[in-house]
Design an enzyme around this catalytic site. Structure first.
Site, PDB file in Angstrom:
ATOM      1  N   ASN A  61      -6.772   4.595   9.827  1.00 37.60           N
ATOM      2  CA  ASN A  61      -6.225   3.380  10.405  1.00 37.60           C
ATOM      3  C   ASN A  61      -6.204   3.395  11.935  1.00 37.60           C
ATOM      4  O   ASN A  61      -6.169   2.336  12.561  1.00 37.60           O
ATOM      5  CB  ASN A  61      -4.802   3.135   9.888  1.00 37.60           C
ATOM      6  N   CYS A  67       2.474   0.895  11.252  1.00 33.17           N
ATOM      7  CA  CYS A  67       3.299   1.258  10.104  1.00 33.17           C
ATOM      8  C   CYS A  67       4.163   2.485  10.363  1.00 33.17           C
ATOM      9  O   CYS A  67       5.032   2.816   9.570  1.00 33.17           O
ATOM     10  CB  CYS A  67       2.406   1.512   8.879  1.00 33.17           C
ATOM     11  N   GLN A  94      -7.750   0.500   4.609  1.00 35.25           N
ATOM     12  CA  GLN A  94      -8.517   0.028   5.769  1.00 35.25           C
ATOM     13  C   GLN A  94      -9.977  -0.262   5.443  1.00 35.25           C
ATOM     14  O   GLN A  94     -10.661  -0.930   6.213  1.00 35.25           O
ATOM     15  CB  GLN A  94      -8.433   1.054   6.901  1.00 35.25           C
ATOM     16  N   SER A 142      -4.818  -3.025  -0.266  1.00 36.87           N
ATOM     17  CA  SER A 142      -3.696  -3.880   0.108  1.00 36.87           C
ATOM     18  C   SER A 142      -4.171  -5.259   0.543  1.00 36.87           C
ATOM     19  O   SER A 142      -5.228  -5.400   1.161  1.00 36.87           O
ATOM     20  CB  SER A 142      -2.887  -3.224   1.229  1.00 36.87           C
ATOM     21  N   GLY A 182       0.820  -1.199   0.000  1.00 41.24           N
ATOM     22  CA  GLY A 182       0.000   0.000   0.000  1.00 41.24           C
ATOM     23  C   GLY A 182       0.857   1.251   0.000  1.00 41.24           C
ATOM     24  O   GLY A 182       0.517   2.249  -0.640  1.00 41.24           O
ATOM     25  N   THR A 183       1.972   1.202   0.693  1.00 36.51           N
ATOM     26  CA  THR A 183       2.906   2.330   0.705  1.00 36.51           C
ATOM     27  C   THR A 183       3.389   2.639  -0.703  1.00 36.51           C
ATOM     28  O   THR A 183       3.451   3.803  -1.118  1.00 36.51           O
ATOM     29  CB  THR A 183       4.108   2.020   1.620  1.00 36.51           C
TER      30      THR A 183
END
Length: 381
Positions: A149, A321, A177, A197, A71-72
């Site tokens: 999140n 994260c 999310q 993700s 996802g990053t």
């Protein structure tokens, strides 16, 4: 003592059915998806089938799914790729974004872009009036996450996207999310780009996607062999992508049951929290059904998390994260929460396999640990 996992917003366990779908691609000879022989064609078919599964899970077309490694990566791709083609325009992002959105936005200043933060209210809801004022300046992309999140707060992305579109800018949402927890439709959200993700929905780590409107002018993330429409070159991780597709299919099938079950657990948990004199964040607005973010005066969140871990309960003091920082949650500070209270924040995020008895036992343990820590604080004072 068995350990109880209550940190599903950070990551989830691999579903056995997902693993089963991946095993053949991990154990036997498979081809490079770009190869012309039967092994390569078989791998390509598997990737494209997974692409369809992912698309169907989030109301998109298969041609709009660009696979990434996380996802990053997808968020960086959206911010840098879109803004990179419009140097000089500003990048807007909400004050509660994950660092993988805010940091690339700031990094683009080196290439002549400016960036600005959109404020939120005490419930973590974006200020649309502030956004409208900021959009009067030429803007390349605005990024607002669908669901936070930490607090679980859900934004009205459709309304926000309409404002962004009217200003002639591109709209991106981090929906990591949201997938598997709330109904998700790329079309209905009216955005140009959306991040999802795998490992948040019991799929493998190392697989994610940027859902991208094909009309968006975006710079390639990686140059090379031309995979993923030439936007993210590199040999595909077939096994992880196959697992991602299976996880998406299962998440859609289980969505209603997941929502009802985790909301029941959360509501029961928060009813018990009220007797412990805690502050629950975002409670006055729409939230993810599985998420509770709360804090206690006088007790550090990290201290409580460590104490609960020793008692067999895995929870978080914020976003896993971005656990490299000991600063108070930037999300809570943006919501106007005082730093001392924000330092006491703890997040509990339930999953489909958690039970009501686990919640009841956890509340008892939580009460005992709070009492013990307050006694220690009193002695130290």
């Amino acid at each position: 003592m068995s350990n109880i996992y209550l940190d599903h917003n950070a990551t989830t366990a691999l579903d056995p059915r997902v693993l089963e779908s991946m095993l053949s691609w991990m154990q036997r000879q498979s081809g490079n998806p770009t190869s012309r022989h039967v092994f390569g064609r078989s791998a390509r078919d598997a990737v494209e089938h997974a692409r369809t599964q992912v698309a169907e899970a989030c109301g998109a077309y298969a041609s709009q799914v660009i696979f990434t490694g996380s996802g990053t990566e997808a968020n960086n791709f959206a911010i840098k790729g879109i803004a990179g083609n419009q140097t000089g325009s500003q990048i807007l992002y909400s004050a509660i974004e994950h660092p993988c959105v805010s940091r690339p936005a700031k990094a683009m200043q080196q290439l002549g872009c400016s960036s600005d933060i959109i404020g939120v209210d005490t419930n973590g809801i974006l200020s649309q009036s502030q956004l409208q004022k900021q959009l009067q300046t030429s803007t390349s992309v605005a990024s607002v996450m669908l669901a936070n999140n930490e607090t679980g707060t859900i934004q009205n992305i459709t309304e926000i996207a309409e404002l962004v579109r009217k200003a002639g800018a591109f709209m991106h949402t981090d929906a990591v999310q949201g997938l598997g927890k709330v109904p998700l439709s790329f079309m209905d959200l009216n955005v140009h780009a959306m991040t999802i993700s795998s490992h948040k929905i019991h799929g493998p780590q190392g697989a994610a996607a940027l859902i991208l409107d094909k009309r968006v002018d975006i710079q390639p993330l990686l140059h090379g062999g031309g995979q993923e429409r030439g936007l993210r070159s590199g040999t595909e991780n077939v096994a992880a992508i196959v697992g991602f597709g299976t996880a998406c299919e299962l998440a859609v099938a289980n969505l209603t049951a997941f929502t009802h079950h985790t909301k029941m657990l959360r509501d029961t948990f928060e009813l018990g929290l009220k007797a412990l004199d805690v502050t629950i964040f975002g409670q006055q607005t729409s939230r993810l059904p599985n998420t509770s973010f709360f804090a206690l005066d006088g007790i550090e969140g990290e201290t409580l998390v460590t104490a609960l871990d020793r008692q067999g309960y895995a929870v978080a003091s914020g976003s896993a994260c971005s656990s490299d920082s000991t600063e108070p949650s930037h999300v809570l500070l943006a919501m106007g929460v005082k730093p001392d209270l924000a330092r006491g924040a703890v997040r509990v995020s339930f999953g489909a396999h958690n039970t009501l008895s686990q919640v009841t036992d956890f509340l008892t343990t939580l009460k005992n640990e709070i009492l013990r820590l307050r006694q220690l604080t009193g002695i130290a004072a």
